[in-house]
Design an enzyme around this catalytic site. Structure first.
Site, PDB file in Angstrom:
ATOM      1  N   LYS A  14       0.827  -1.216   0.000  1.00  0.00           N
ATOM      2  CA  LYS A  14       0.000   0.000   0.000  1.00  0.00           C
ATOM      3  C   LYS A  14       0.856   1.258   0.000  1.00  0.00           C
ATOM      4  CE  LYS A  14      -1.832  -0.709   4.122  1.00  0.00           C
ATOM      5  NZ  LYS A  14      -1.100  -1.861   4.657  1.00  0.00           N
ATOM      6  N   ARG A  89      -8.146   0.937  10.137  1.00  0.00           N
ATOM      7  CA  ARG A  89      -7.772  -0.452  10.370  1.00  0.00           C
ATOM      8  C   ARG A  89      -8.845  -1.192  11.150  1.00  0.00           C
ATOM      9  NH1 ARG A  89      -1.993   0.608   9.765  1.00  0.00           N
ATOM     10  NH2 ARG A  89      -0.731  -1.253   9.885  1.00  0.00           N
ATOM     11  N   ARG A 125      12.185  -5.973   4.125  1.00  0.00           N
ATOM     12  CA  ARG A 125      11.903  -4.574   3.792  1.00  0.00           C
ATOM     13  C   ARG A 125      12.903  -3.630   4.465  1.00  0.00           C
ATOM     14  NH1 ARG A 125       5.815  -2.463   4.658  1.00  0.00           N
ATOM     15  NH2 ARG A 125       6.233  -2.595   6.871  1.00  0.00           N
ATOM     16  N   ARG A 158      12.705  -1.368   9.949  1.00  0.00           N
ATOM     17  CA  ARG A 158      11.781  -0.983  11.028  1.00  0.00           C
ATOM     18  C   ARG A 158      11.834  -2.025  12.124  1.00  0.00           C
ATOM     19  NH1 ARG A 158       6.120   0.203   8.136  1.00  0.00           N
ATOM     20  NH2 ARG A 158       5.443  -0.835  10.041  1.00  0.00           N
ATOM     21  N   ARG A 169       1.709  -8.927  14.044  1.00  0.00           N
ATOM     22  CA  ARG A 169       1.066  -7.898  13.207  1.00  0.00           C
ATOM     23  C   ARG A 169       0.099  -8.538  12.214  1.00  0.00           C
ATOM     24  NH1 ARG A 169       5.690  -4.928  10.515  1.00  0.00           N
ATOM     25  NH2 ARG A 169       4.103  -3.528   9.691  1.00  0.00           N
TER      26      ARG A 169
HETATM   27  P1  AMP Z   1       2.160   0.522   9.381  1.00  0.00           P
HETATM   28  O1  AMP Z   1       3.363   1.353   9.053  1.00  0.00           O
HETATM   29  O2  AMP Z   1       0.929   0.976   8.641  1.00  0.00           O
HETATM   30  O3  AMP Z   1       2.418  -0.957   9.209  1.00  0.00           O
HETATM   31  O4  AMP Z   1       1.835   0.760  10.926  1.00  0.00           O
HETATM   32  C1  AMP Z   1       2.784   0.434  11.921  1.00  0.00           C
HETATM   33  C2  AMP Z   1       2.099   0.321  13.271  1.00  0.00           C
HETATM   34  O5  AMP Z   1       1.486   1.579  13.599  1.00  0.00           O
HETATM   35  C3  AMP Z   1       0.974  -0.683  13.348  1.00  0.00           C
HETATM   36  O6  AMP Z   1       1.452  -1.998  13.612  1.00  0.00           O
HETATM   37  C4  AMP Z   1       0.153  -0.129  14.504  1.00  0.00           C
HETATM   38  O7  AMP Z   1       0.774  -0.405  15.749  1.00  0.00           O
HETATM   39  C5  AMP Z   1       0.253   1.375  14.282  1.00  0.00           C
HETATM   40  N1  AMP Z   1      -0.849   1.886  13.429  1.00  0.00           N
HETATM   41  C6  AMP Z   1      -0.726   2.480  12.207  1.00  0.00           C
HETATM   42  N2  AMP Z   1      -1.932   2.830  11.731  1.00  0.00           N
HETATM   43  C7  AMP Z   1      -2.835   2.442  12.667  1.00  0.00           C
HETATM   44  C8  AMP Z   1      -4.251   2.513  12.757  1.00  0.00           C
HETATM   45  N3  AMP Z   1      -5.002   3.051  11.779  1.00  0.00           N
HETATM   46  N4  AMP Z   1      -4.847   2.024  13.874  1.00  0.00           N
HETATM   47  C9  AMP Z   1      -4.118   1.493  14.881  1.00  0.00           C
HETATM   48  N5  AMP Z   1      -2.781   1.381  14.853  1.00  0.00           N
HETATM   49  C10 AMP Z   1      -2.139   1.856  13.766  1.00  0.00           C
END
Ligand code: AMP
Length: 210
Positions: A14, A89, A125, A158, A169
């Site tokens: 994404k 989410r 990644r 990360r 996750r």
């Molecule tokens: P991402 O970079 O989108 O994979 O997000 C990394 C982490 O940020 C996730 O594993 C969650 O802990 C937190 N996070 C990001 N977006 C959300 C969301 N919309 N709702 C809850 N947690 C989020």
């Protein structure tokens, strides 16, 4: 505001697509994961409270996320075209987005991909620490090891892409995803994209929809 949301598991691509679309077509791109990581670096109250959830692969509570996205969207002009990557989410987040004044979710695009592919995508990644450009050690390596092709910045992994957090996750994603897809399907706004293709092939498909 014209809003498209990108749904899909971590590692489904994404962010890569949203960054490219923003660079080329001027979409406003909001990645809630990136926003939280910046908040952690800046040591803000949101960052401090989010860190423990993120480190464990858990979701940050809805009320924190809803406030964060409302704060990001409210200054934008009504004519803005927006891509949301990583939000919503959960169904309560989707409902809150629909209640936001002046925003209209036009479509939700689900990046569909087998789970076996995700593990290697996530653990391989890498991201440029300076400009955020995404790489992969096998599928999208930089020309020079650990150096960003675009800006020369250092590439980092990360902390939540480490193998021990990735499993959790994906589990959390699977718990929430079906209900979220149902939410947008019931509103006739859901499109599904085969995300197990090349970056270019997916990009072309998205251009047809956006
Ligand atoms: P991402 O970079 O989108 O994979 O997000 C990394 C982490 O940020 C996730 O594993 C969650 O802990 C937190 N996070 C990001 N977006 C959300 C969301 N919309 N709702 C809850 N947690 C989020």
């Amino acid at each position: 505001m014209d809003l498209s949301v990108f749904l899909g598991a971590p590692g489904s691509g994404k962010g890569t697509q949203a960054k490219r679309l923003a660079q080329t077509y001027g979409f406003h791109h909001f990645s809630t994961g990136d926003m939280l990581r910046s908040a952690i670096v800046g040591n803000t109250p949101v960052g401090i409270s989010a860190k423990k959830f993120m480190d464990n692969g858990e979701l940050v509570p809805d009320e924190v996320m809803i406030r964060l996205i409302e704060g990001a969207l409210s200054p934008l002009k009504p004519s803005s075209k927006i891509l949301l990557d990583g939000f919503p989410r959960t169904v309560p987040q989707a409902e809150a987005l629909d209640k936001q004044a002046h925003t209209q979710v036009r479509q939700a695009i689900f990046f569909q991909i087998p789970e076996s592919v995700l593990i290697s995508r996530l653990t391989g990644r890498r991201t440029c620490q300076k400009c955020g450009e995404p790489y992969h050690v096998l599928f999208l390596p930089p020309q020079k090891e650990n150096v960003c092709d675009r800006c020369g910045g250092p590439l980092i992994q990360r902390s939540d892409d480490k193998e021990e957090v990735v499993g959790r996750r994906l589990q959390v994603f699977n718990q929430q995803n079906a209900a979220l897809l149902d939410y947008y399907r019931a509103k006739n706004k859901l499109s599904q994209c085969d995300a197990n293709q090349s970056v270019d092939a997916i990009y072309q498909k998205l251009l047809e929809w956006l």
